[in-house]
Design an enzyme around this catalytic site. Structure first.
Site, short mmCIF file in Angstrom:
data_model
loop_
_atom_site.label_atom_id
_atom_site.label_comp_id
_atom_site.label_asym_id
_atom_site.label_seq_id
_atom_site.Cartn_x
_atom_site.Cartn_y
_atom_site.Cartn_z
N ASP A 1 -2.46 15.34 13.07
CA ASP A 1 -1.68 14.48 13.98
C ASP A 1 -0.76 15.32 14.86
O ASP A 1 0.07 14.79 15.58
CB ASP A 1 -0.91 13.41 13.21
CG ASP A 1 0.13 13.97 12.25
OD1 ASP A 1 0.36 15.20 12.25
OD2 ASP A 1 0.70 13.18 11.48
N GLU B 1 3.00 22.25 10.32
CA GLU B 1 1.70 21.82 10.84
C GLU B 1 0.74 23.00 10.89
O GLU B 1 -0.43 22.88 10.51
CB GLU B 1 1.86 21.21 12.24
CG GLU B 1 2.68 19.93 12.31
CD GLU B 1 1.98 18.68 11.78
OE1 GLU B 1 0.80 18.76 11.36
OE2 GLU B 1 2.61 17.61 11.79
N ASP C 1 -1.40 18.08 7.50
CA ASP C 1 -0.16 17.52 8.02
C ASP C 1 1.01 18.39 7.58
O ASP C 1 0.95 19.05 6.54
CB ASP C 1 0.05 16.09 7.52
CG ASP C 1 1.07 15.31 8.35
OD1 ASP C 1 1.38 15.74 9.49
OD2 ASP C 1 1.57 14.28 7.88
N GLY C 2 2.04 18.39 8.38
CA GLY C 2 3.27 19.10 8.07
C GLY C 2 4.44 18.16 8.19
O GLY C 2 4.39 17.16 8.91
N HIS D 1 0.54 8.21 11.02
CA HIS D 1 1.08 6.96 10.49
C HIS D 1 0.37 5.74 11.10
O HIS D 1 0.99 4.75 11.44
CB HIS D 1 2.59 6.88 10.72
CG HIS D 1 3.31 8.11 10.27
ND1 HIS D 1 3.50 8.42 8.95
CD2 HIS D 1 3.83 9.14 10.97
CE1 HIS D 1 4.13 9.57 8.85
NE2 HIS D 1 4.35 10.04 10.06
N ASP E 1 0.16 13.37 4.64
CA ASP E 1 1.56 13.08 4.89
C ASP E 1 2.30 12.94 3.56
O ASP E 1 3.40 13.50 3.40
CB ASP E 1 1.71 11.82 5.73
CG ASP E 1 3.17 11.49 6.00
OD1 ASP E 1 3.82 12.27 6.72
OD2 ASP E 1 3.65 10.47 5.48
#
Length: 159
Positions: A74, A52, A8-9, A129, A139
């Protein structure tokens, strides 16, 4: 070896605010033992898309031998580039998109291709999320890195 990777970024004030990435690597060794590794780094000024990509790069570069990798992200930007073959078109057109414009983040796309080359990578999109434990951990790693004190410069190398 089979590796499960969550990436994740994050970026605060996207674009050009502080950002960070988070990676969780999971694998089972030859003795059946489960191992996990977490990676993260914060950057002074960056974008969400760059973070990302950096998450995927950092995870793949951490692998020390060819692996089968299930990479969960994501980021549709990352996952669709491979699954919808955008990257194939970009390469054929000399890093131009279908509209003829220069592809953004070419420096990181090239680095990602090099990092993925020895591996068999399956890119899997997960809704962010949405309660996925691996994605939620990434995250937290990414946002903590973005909010941290040890931020480094995101050097863009477009060529």
């Amino acid at each position: 070896m089979q590796v499960t990777m969550f990436t994740d970024g994050a970026a605060r004030g996207n674009p050009d605010g502080p950002g960070g990435y988070g990676v969780v690597l999971q694998y089972v060794d030859t003795k059946g033992q489960m191992h996990e590794m977490e990676l993260s780094q914060g950057y002074e000024k960056t974008t969400n898309n760059r973070m990302e990509l950096m998450a995927a790069i950092a995870g793949l570069e951490a692998l020390n031998r060819p692996c089968r990798v299930e990479l969960y992200s994501d980021s549709q930007y990352l996952v669709r580039a491979f699954n919808d073959h955008w990257i194939d078109g970009w390469l054929k057109r000399g890093w131009r998109n279908a509209s003829g414009q220069a592809v953004k983040n070419v420096d990181l796309w090239k680095r990602l291709l090099a990092a993925a080359e020895p591996h068999e990578v399956n890119y899997i999109w997960v809704r962010g999320h949405d309660g996925n434990p691996g994605n939620e951990r990434c995250d937290r790693l990414a946002t903590s890195a973005a909010d941290g004190d040890e931020l480094i410069e995101d050097v863009v190398r477009e060529n």
